[in-house]
Write an enzyme that holds these catalytic residues in place. Sequence first.
Site, mmCIF file in Angstrom:
data_model
loop_
_atom_site.group_PDB
_atom_site.id
_atom_site.type_symbol
_atom_site.label_atom_id
_atom_site.label_comp_id
_atom_site.label_asym_id
_atom_site.label_seq_id
_atom_site.Cartn_x
_atom_site.Cartn_y
_atom_site.Cartn_z
ATOM 1 N N ASP A 1 0.145 -3.911 6.538
ATOM 2 C CA ASP A 1 1.308 -4.050 5.783
ATOM 3 C C ASP A 1 1.464 -2.706 5.133
ATOM 4 O O ASP A 1 1.386 -2.572 3.842
ATOM 5 C CB ASP A 1 1.339 -5.434 4.932
ATOM 6 C CG ASP A 1 -0.313 -5.274 3.950
ATOM 7 O OD1 ASP A 1 -0.868 -4.434 4.546
ATOM 8 O OD2 ASP A 1 -0.475 -6.036 3.161
ATOM 9 N N HIS B 1 -8.687 1.453 0.242
ATOM 10 C CA HIS B 1 -9.299 0.202 0.825
ATOM 11 C C HIS B 1 -9.325 0.377 2.439
ATOM 12 O O HIS B 1 -10.219 0.347 2.741
ATOM 13 C CB HIS B 1 -8.761 -0.784 0.316
ATOM 14 C CG HIS B 1 -8.444 -1.056 -1.171
ATOM 15 N ND1 HIS B 1 -9.549 -1.562 -1.907
ATOM 16 C CD2 HIS B 1 -7.298 -1.008 -1.968
ATOM 17 C CE1 HIS B 1 -9.146 -1.633 -3.283
ATOM 18 N NE2 HIS B 1 -7.949 -1.233 -3.337
#
Length: 327
Positions: A8, A248
């Site tokens: 995303d 991340h």
Amino acid sequence: MRIIIDCDPGNGIPGANIDDGLALALAIAAPQITLEMITTVAGNTPVDVGYAVAKDLITQLDIPVAVYRGASRALREDPQPWREKLDHGVDQFGLRQLWSNVPAPAMCQNAKSHAPEAIGELICRNPGEITLVATGPLTNVAIALQLYPQIVHAVKKIVVMGGVFNVPGYLKDTNFGLDPEAAHAVLTSGAPVTLVPMDVTTQTQMLHADLDRLAKTENGLSRFLVQTLRPWITYSMQTRNLPGCWIHDVLTVAWLLDPSLTTTAEDYLDVSLEGITRGMTCRYGRDTLRLNVGIPEPKGAQVTILQSIDNQRLISLIEHYILTYGA
């Protein structure tokens, strides 16, 4: 190493995280990885925005990687509260101007939502060869597992960035919180899953000084990263009181390139679907619980969980591959 990245991405989008784009860049730059396709899902950005970001990167680099649009919303979770938080936080902080010199990716019209089918068909046509890296909500992956249950045995491994166990302030993370049912389906599917939770990704840090070193080499990936990461690092410093920003998602690809960067453990996992704990990740292997009354037998297979990361080696690995890209 053949991989699919389901993501995303938000690079160049005001207020949206850049870690998916960094993961994509590392996978493209590393010669031992063949990025077979990119699929996008609603999460950090709406699915059409993420699709535009991924297409824009592939177009800039002029490389032959197929990009497929995926699910525009979770299996059951109401997307509206999430979109309000994720899409409008930048204006609540009054920091949209940080992106004033970053061109927005061109939006694509009429892209069809074929991502779960594309994922399933590629994995099932190449049993034991494809690693699926998932850095957004697991909606596409869960739908693919439903359509092609043989993925459980055909996929080489599924590497998931998601979940949180013990990070102050987090009952749940965004990826699992946005679609708990999908996370539950994937973690308990029995497929060989490696989890990259926030507990390890919040041990990462990228600073402006790191980006300065990337800027010294002019190639398509370094230009993309410097332009899109710069405002996000400043945004993270101002809104999260960090010295830089967490990165991340890139840890999924970095771990595939060098597993020695991290320590790992094994346990059974699930995701709560009810009440205040909805979206929370649970570790519940029989060997690790001190109290197991009322807790059901574990489902699926044990999951490998990344626990610690050598951040300096991670940054060095990213630099090495980005700086030598195209050389």
